[in-house]
Design a protein around this motif. Structure first.
Motif, short mmCIF file in Angstrom:
data_model
loop_
_atom_site.label_atom_id
_atom_site.label_comp_id
_atom_site.label_asym_id
_atom_site.label_seq_id
_atom_site.Cartn_x
_atom_site.Cartn_y
_atom_site.Cartn_z
N MET A 1 -31.03 0.29 1.02
CA MET A 1 -29.91 0.91 1.70
C MET A 1 -30.37 2.23 2.33
SD MET A 1 -26.75 0.40 2.35
CE MET A 1 -25.72 1.42 3.35
N ALA A 2 -29.74 2.56 3.46
CA ALA A 2 -30.13 3.77 4.18
C ALA A 2 -29.74 5.02 3.40
CB ALA A 2 -29.43 3.78 5.54
N ASN A 3 -30.58 6.04 3.50
CA ASN A 3 -30.34 7.29 2.79
C ASN A 3 -29.87 8.42 3.68
OD1 ASN A 3 -31.06 6.32 0.24
ND2 ASN A 3 -33.23 6.50 0.75
N HIS A 4 -30.08 8.30 4.98
CA HIS A 4 -29.75 9.39 5.89
C HIS A 4 -28.43 9.11 6.61
CE1 HIS A 4 -33.62 11.34 5.39
NE2 HIS A 4 -34.17 10.15 5.43
N LYS B 1 -25.01 5.82 10.38
CA LYS B 1 -24.30 5.74 11.67
C LYS B 1 -24.94 4.67 12.56
CE LYS B 1 -22.80 8.43 15.62
NZ LYS B 1 -22.75 9.74 16.26
N ARG B 2 -26.26 4.62 12.55
CA ARG B 2 -26.97 3.62 13.37
C ARG B 2 -26.59 2.21 12.93
NH1 ARG B 2 -28.29 3.17 18.04
NH2 ARG B 2 -29.34 5.17 18.04
N ILE B 3 -26.46 1.98 11.64
CA ILE B 3 -26.06 0.66 11.13
C ILE B 3 -24.67 0.30 11.63
CG2 ILE B 3 -25.39 -0.57 9.01
CD1 ILE B 3 -27.72 0.95 7.62
#
Length: 82
Positions: free
Chosen positions: A1-4, A9-11
């Protein structure tokens, strides 16, 4: 999973764009089918809108510009032959 934050937001934005592209692509394919099944008069009125749809898909890189050109050419030949 993304951390930033930016990755999250990009997802979200990628998913929104994917759904929009999918909807527009499917709508265009249905319009092409409708044009191919229609009679001469209806096909002549549908042709400019379908060409416009194809150009927009090519401009936004949903389909390749050469594919759009090939489809427009085939449809123009089809309408002329009716």
């Amino acid at each position: 999973m993304a951390n930033h934050k930016s990755a999250l937001k990009r997802i979200r934005s990628n998913e929104t764009k994917r759904l929009r592209n999918r909807y527009q692509h499917k709508t265009t394919r249905n319009a092409i089918k409708k044009l191919r099944e229609s009679d001469k008069k209806e096909a002549e009125t549908l042709f400019p809108t379908v060409v416009s749809m194809l150009d927009k898909l090519a401009k936004n890189n949903v389909i390749h510009k050469n594919k759009a050109a090939n489809l427009k050419s085939q449809l123009a030949k089809h309408v002329a032959a009716l």
